[in-house]
Design a protein around this motif. Structure first.
Motif, PDB file in Angstrom:
ATOM      1  N   LEU A  54       0.837  -1.196   0.000  1.00  0.00           N
ATOM      2  CA  LEU A  54       0.000   0.000   0.000  1.00  0.00           C
ATOM      3  C   LEU A  54       0.875   1.250   0.000  1.00  0.00           C
ATOM      4  N   TYR A 199     -14.469  -5.212   8.176  1.00  0.00           N
ATOM      5  CA  TYR A 199     -13.309  -5.898   8.722  1.00  0.00           C
ATOM      6  C   TYR A 199     -13.592  -6.540  10.083  1.00  0.00           C
ATOM      7  N   THR A 218      -1.408  -4.430   2.228  1.00  0.00           N
ATOM      8  CA  THR A 218      -2.137  -3.772   1.145  1.00  0.00           C
ATOM      9  C   THR A 218      -3.404  -3.080   1.623  1.00  0.00           C
ATOM     10  N   VAL A 219      -3.715  -3.155   2.896  1.00  0.00           N
ATOM     11  CA  VAL A 219      -4.828  -2.403   3.475  1.00  0.00           C
ATOM     12  C   VAL A 219      -4.251  -1.475   4.542  1.00  0.00           C
ATOM     13  N   ARG A 223      -7.270  -0.526   9.541  1.00  0.00           N
ATOM     14  CA  ARG A 223      -8.326  -1.426   9.060  1.00  0.00           C
ATOM     15  C   ARG A 223      -7.948  -2.874   9.359  1.00  0.00           C
ATOM     16  N   PHE A 224      -6.716  -3.242   9.077  1.00  0.00           N
ATOM     17  CA  PHE A 224      -6.269  -4.607   9.338  1.00  0.00           C
ATOM     18  C   PHE A 224      -6.343  -4.941  10.819  1.00  0.00           C
TER      19      PHE A 224
END
Length: 364
Positions: A54, A199, A218-219, A223-224
């Motif tokens: 990201l 999520y 990639t997030v 959020r992860f």
């Protein structure tokens, strides 16, 4: 049958060992040329198809509320204070929408019913990741198969190629957004109110270690960090954490990622750092099991660092000793001897109870 197999092993064993020694001394390239080149090609293709991490997202591209500033610094302009107004970025008023007139609690219930409470299968695609909503009621009920190379769920999201890259059944244009992107793209307010539910309320299922590693980078990190339920299936390579067996392969390196020890340990470091993880279920497939308990202890050592989940299940496909003092519950397959002994003990207990009842009736 067992005696004949032992006799064949005793006769053929020295011949096989002599051939391996001869090939290793006089023609080592012929001994491992095919397997090494195949694994190397597979690894290089996976590296080529890997999604990019990201990038640093500038504030102007923020999708959540409050909306970013619409002014940008310029060297020359008619704006006040040397600033020009960017009229292309607007946040429209949604107060006239019937959905927005509902209380926030009701809107979040609608969002959760639309994009939450499901199992999302994460898949590797060409230079990106995809996610498909599971067609089964839960990840446990979703049939898990083995395609000769790795684990797959053909009934749910199609097949994969030799590099475990997703190969759709209905063509390359098949969408992999789980039918959730249209709702998130409706407007900035809906995105802001619903993105966290995506999520935090779904179960994310992975059948590839690299897929989990790519997903973590990639997030957005915050959020992860919202993930609460994780389902991981992995088919382990034969000589992992077995240095003697790796030397017999005559390959350099002996194991290519993601089948190596470094990728395995990195995956569990990522899982151990997930702050809101509540439940994790792991299914490990390993043909014939480990050669000795020491190799299995080394394999399970990274899992001991995961202490946050209140429920942590590890299902394995091989027999072994009981593991004590671990933050997870290790579930092994039930052997036939144990099942037969349990059945015989239950039948004997039932017969003894019936005989005792007969004796009591007789005494009466």
């Amino acid at each position: 049958m067992r005696a004949s197999s032992v006799a064949v092993s005793l006769i053929c064993g020295p011949i096989v060992c002599a051939y391996v020694a001869f090939a290793a001394c006089f023609c080592p390239s012929r001994l491992h040329r095919g397997s090494e080149s195949e694994e190397k090609r597979r690894f290089e293709r996976r590296q080529k198809m890997a999604p990019r991490p990201l990038p640093v997202r500038p504030p102007q591209r923020s999708l959540t509320l409050p909306a970013p500033s619409t002014t940008t610094d310029i060297e020359k302009g008619d704006g006040v204070g040397g600033k020009a107004v960017d009229k292309t970025r607007k946040t429209l008023d949604q107060s006239r929408s019937r959905l927005m007139r509902l209380p926030l609690e009701l809107r979040q219930m609608i969002y959760r019913a639309a994009i939450g409470d499901s199992t999302m299968h994460m898949i590797l695609k060409e230079q990106k990741l995809g996610h498909l909503r599971c067609k089964a009621p839960s990840a446990v009920e979703c049939p898990l198969g083995f395609n000769g190379r790795t684990l797959s769920r053909e009934c749910c999201w199609g097949t994969v190629d030799s590099a475990n890259i997703w190969a759709p059944l209905s063509g390359s244009n098949e969408p992999t957004d789980g039918n959730i992107v249209p709702l998130l793209r409706t407007c900035r307010q809906i995105y802001s109110e619903s993105i966290n539910l995506l999520y935090s309320t779904n179960t994310f299922s992975f059948s590839d270690l690299d897929c989990l590693r790519y997903f973590s980078c990639t997030v957005l990190p915050h959020r992860f960090a919202l993930l609460q339920t994780l389902d991981l299936e992995w088919c382990m390579s034969w000589p992992i954490y077995d240095p003697i067996a790796q030397q017999l392969l005559l390959n350099n390196p002996a194991l290519y990622p993601p089948n190596d020890e470094a990728t395995w340990e990195e995956t569990w470091r990522i899982i151990a750092d997930m702050p809101n993880l509540r439940f994790i279920r792991v299914s490990l497939l390993y043909f014939d099991g480990f050669r000795d308990p020491t190799c299995e202890e080394k394999m399970l050592a990274p899992l001991r660092r995961v202490t946050r989940p209140s429920r942590f299940e590890v299902h394995v496909s091989w027999q072994g000793d009981e593991v004590r003092g671990a933050p997870f519950q290790l579930i092994r397959p039930v052997s036939r001897d144990a099942s037969s002994s349990s059945n015989s003990s239950s039948s004997s207990s039932s017969s003894s109870s019936s005989s005792s009842s007969d004796d009591s009736e007789w005494d009466g």
